[in-house]
Design an enzyme around this catalytic site. Sequence first.
Site, PDB file in Angstrom:
ATOM      1  N   LYS A 130       0.831  -1.191   0.000  1.00 20.96           N
ATOM      2  CA  LYS A 130       0.000   0.000   0.000  1.00 20.96           C
ATOM      3  C   LYS A 130       0.879   1.259   0.000  1.00 20.96           C
ATOM      4  O   LYS A 130       2.014   1.164   0.424  1.00 20.96           O
ATOM      5  CB  LYS A 130      -0.950   0.018   1.189  1.00 20.96           C
TER       6      LYS A 130
ATOM      7  N   HIS B  50      -0.699  -4.789   5.996  1.00 25.74           N
ATOM      8  CA  HIS B  50       0.062  -5.555   6.993  1.00 25.74           C
ATOM      9  C   HIS B  50      -0.704  -5.737   8.307  1.00 25.74           C
ATOM     10  O   HIS B  50      -0.367  -6.612   9.093  1.00 25.74           O
ATOM     11  CB  HIS B  50       1.460  -4.969   7.210  1.00 25.74           C
TER      12      HIS B  50
ATOM     13  N   GLU C 244      -0.631   6.490  17.244  1.00 24.56           N
ATOM     14  CA  GLU C 244       0.833   6.461  17.213  1.00 24.56           C
ATOM     15  C   GLU C 244       1.385   7.677  17.940  1.00 24.56           C
ATOM     16  O   GLU C 244       0.839   8.775  17.806  1.00 24.56           O
ATOM     17  CB  GLU C 244       1.331   6.498  15.769  1.00 24.56           C
TER      18      GLU C 244
ATOM     19  N   ASP D 159      -3.731   6.892   4.504  1.00 20.27           N
ATOM     20  CA  ASP D 159      -2.640   6.087   5.051  1.00 20.27           C
ATOM     21  C   ASP D 159      -3.144   5.004   6.007  1.00 20.27           C
ATOM     22  O   ASP D 159      -2.575   3.910   6.061  1.00 20.27           O
ATOM     23  CB  ASP D 159      -1.670   7.030   5.790  1.00 20.27           C
TER      24      ASP D 159
ATOM     25  N   HIS E  44      -6.079  -0.001   6.763  1.00 21.44           N
ATOM     26  CA  HIS E  44      -5.956  -0.739   8.032  1.00 21.44           C
ATOM     27  C   HIS E  44      -7.253  -0.715   8.857  1.00 21.44           C
ATOM     28  O   HIS E  44      -7.745  -1.755   9.292  1.00 21.44           O
ATOM     29  CB  HIS E  44      -4.825  -0.171   8.889  1.00 21.44           C
TER      30      HIS E  44
ATOM     31  N   LYS F 149      -1.247  10.516  14.243  1.00 22.80           N
ATOM     32  CA  LYS F 149       0.182  10.550  14.604  1.00 22.80           C
ATOM     33  C   LYS F 149       0.338  11.499  15.778  1.00 22.80           C
ATOM     34  O   LYS F 149      -0.491  12.404  15.980  1.00 22.80           O
ATOM     35  CB  LYS F 149       1.001  11.090  13.426  1.00 22.80           C
TER      36      LYS F 149
HETATM   37  C1  BG6 Z   1       1.727   2.105   7.675  1.00 20.08           C
HETATM   38  C2  BG6 Z   1       1.585   3.595   7.558  1.00 20.08           C
HETATM   39  O1  BG6 Z   1       0.899   1.456   6.747  1.00 20.08           O
HETATM   40  O2  BG6 Z   1       1.365   1.700   8.980  1.00 20.08           O
HETATM   41  C3  BG6 Z   1       2.437   4.302   8.595  1.00 20.08           C
HETATM   42  O3  BG6 Z   1       1.980   4.007   6.249  1.00 20.08           O
HETATM   43  C4  BG6 Z   1       2.127   3.777   9.982  1.00 20.08           C
HETATM   44  O4  BG6 Z   1       2.224   5.712   8.551  1.00 20.08           O
HETATM   45  C5  BG6 Z   1       2.186   2.266   9.997  1.00 20.08           C
HETATM   46  O5  BG6 Z   1       3.083   4.307  10.874  1.00 20.08           O
HETATM   47  C6  BG6 Z   1       1.696   1.720  11.315  1.00 20.08           C
HETATM   48  O6  BG6 Z   1       1.948   0.357  11.363  1.00 20.08           O
HETATM   49  P1  BG6 Z   1       2.184  -0.377  12.731  1.00 20.08           P
HETATM   50  O7  BG6 Z   1       2.294  -1.805  12.376  1.00 20.08           O
HETATM   51  O8  BG6 Z   1       3.460   0.189  13.293  1.00 20.08           O
HETATM   52  O9  BG6 Z   1       1.011  -0.047  13.571  1.00 20.08           O
END
Ligand code: BG6
Length: 481
Positions: A142, A172, A210, A229, A234, A334
Amino acid sequence: MAFDLVLFGGTGDLAWRKLMPALFQAFRHGKLPPGGRILAVARDARSDDEYRALIHERFAEVDTAKRPSEEEFARFAGLLHYRRMDLSKVEDYQGLKDWIDARGAETVVLFLATSPELFVPVCEQLGAVGLNGPHVRVVLEKPLGQDLASAQQINRVVRSVFDERQALRIDHYLGKPAVQNLSALRFGNALFEPIWRRESIANIQITLAETLGVGTRGDFYNRTGALRDMVQNHALQLLTMIAMEAPASSDADAIRDEKLKVLRSLRPFGEREVARDVLRGQYRAGAIDGKPVVGYQDEARVPPGSTTETFVALRTEVQNWRWAGVPFYIRTGKRLASQEAHIVINFRHVPHSIFSNSSPANKLVIKLQPEDGLELHLLAAKGTGQHELLAPVSLDLDFGKAFATERVGAYERLLLDALAGRLNLFVRSDEQEQAWRWVEPILHHWSRESEGPKPYAAGSWGPAAASALIARDGFAWSEES
Ligand code: BG6
């Protein structure tokens, strides 16, 4: 099963931050099929050994427990190869094909860890040189496009070169152990099904928070924003896993059909609903873990005056018999107060209380990170005397402790699935396009609105209006309740 795994963008952020460490873990756990080669492709000239040295250096930044010893790295490095390619030149693809064909591995996985603008030209060139046989799979990271039209354009080209079952779109979050546990919780246990519905559930909250800022990805992030994003992919994927009906089997398409139905049942956004139910924010200077941090507009490679959102909170509903009227809240951002991701299922209050104090209703918290686990919040009797009081207690299941073996990380799981051709945890093109269709009215509304995102201090839980959004329905975000 000998395999060749080709990483386009082999020296990029994703390759060294996520993919190489995940491949090393798979190697360490003895899960990588034997006879594998990992070929990194990028535009600079370097030898295999120079690439190995680069990766060796980068492993120094990986968590100590996940860092290879010298001996382990030497063995892992034996799998690594490097190839310089100019992705605009067909002869370079021919060279790649010759390199692959010379060995004739049974499985070839081409992982496009590149900027998405390259997906179309790269797939076209792969098709032109015939690197699309039935033993080849292409993995697309992505973001897949910027909007519905660009996603459809990518999917059209991908489908003209590869069969849908050869095209693996990564989200992911689907590889995270807690997400597989969500499926196990719902479809492996009979306990929850009767209450997994509107009659018992008051609201559902998905929080992906985050503490990190945009780091070195200012230019990418500024073009993207939190909605594209995190929400379009997600958060919506998590929502589908919570709301879907039980699939008829564990077959990838049986699962994806059910997820697609949920996406199609999401209440569509009109102008009025976006203005009322969606909130965007952007962080200003503040403090994270007691240390001062700059505001979004002062981050490297972010233009001053940017109106890109770094926070989104929204309310939606799934319009079907199971869920009608149950609000689903999504919140992501964020530079928030905490680095955590969880889903909270808030159950309804008892219809009539015989206790003297008012108490919170039951809730189930599905924790995705930092640790994966489940918490079931119940109420127990407390105190003596005339009045029986209720106090909250929780049943707390820490999957890390419950399963003594090491948990498999998201990318490790997804890379192994890509090599094995297991498609369950990859997103089908129609799911992904439907998710775009749903978020597009929000993007349109924002592009016409002059107000811009609401500011919030780094280290907070986002703009105050986020609490108001949920308070309107008589609820509160889980950390406020
Ligand atoms: C990514 C985003 O897909 O996922 C990032 O592009 C984000 O901006 C990240 O920080 C978060 O993934 P995880 O696994 O750390 O929660």
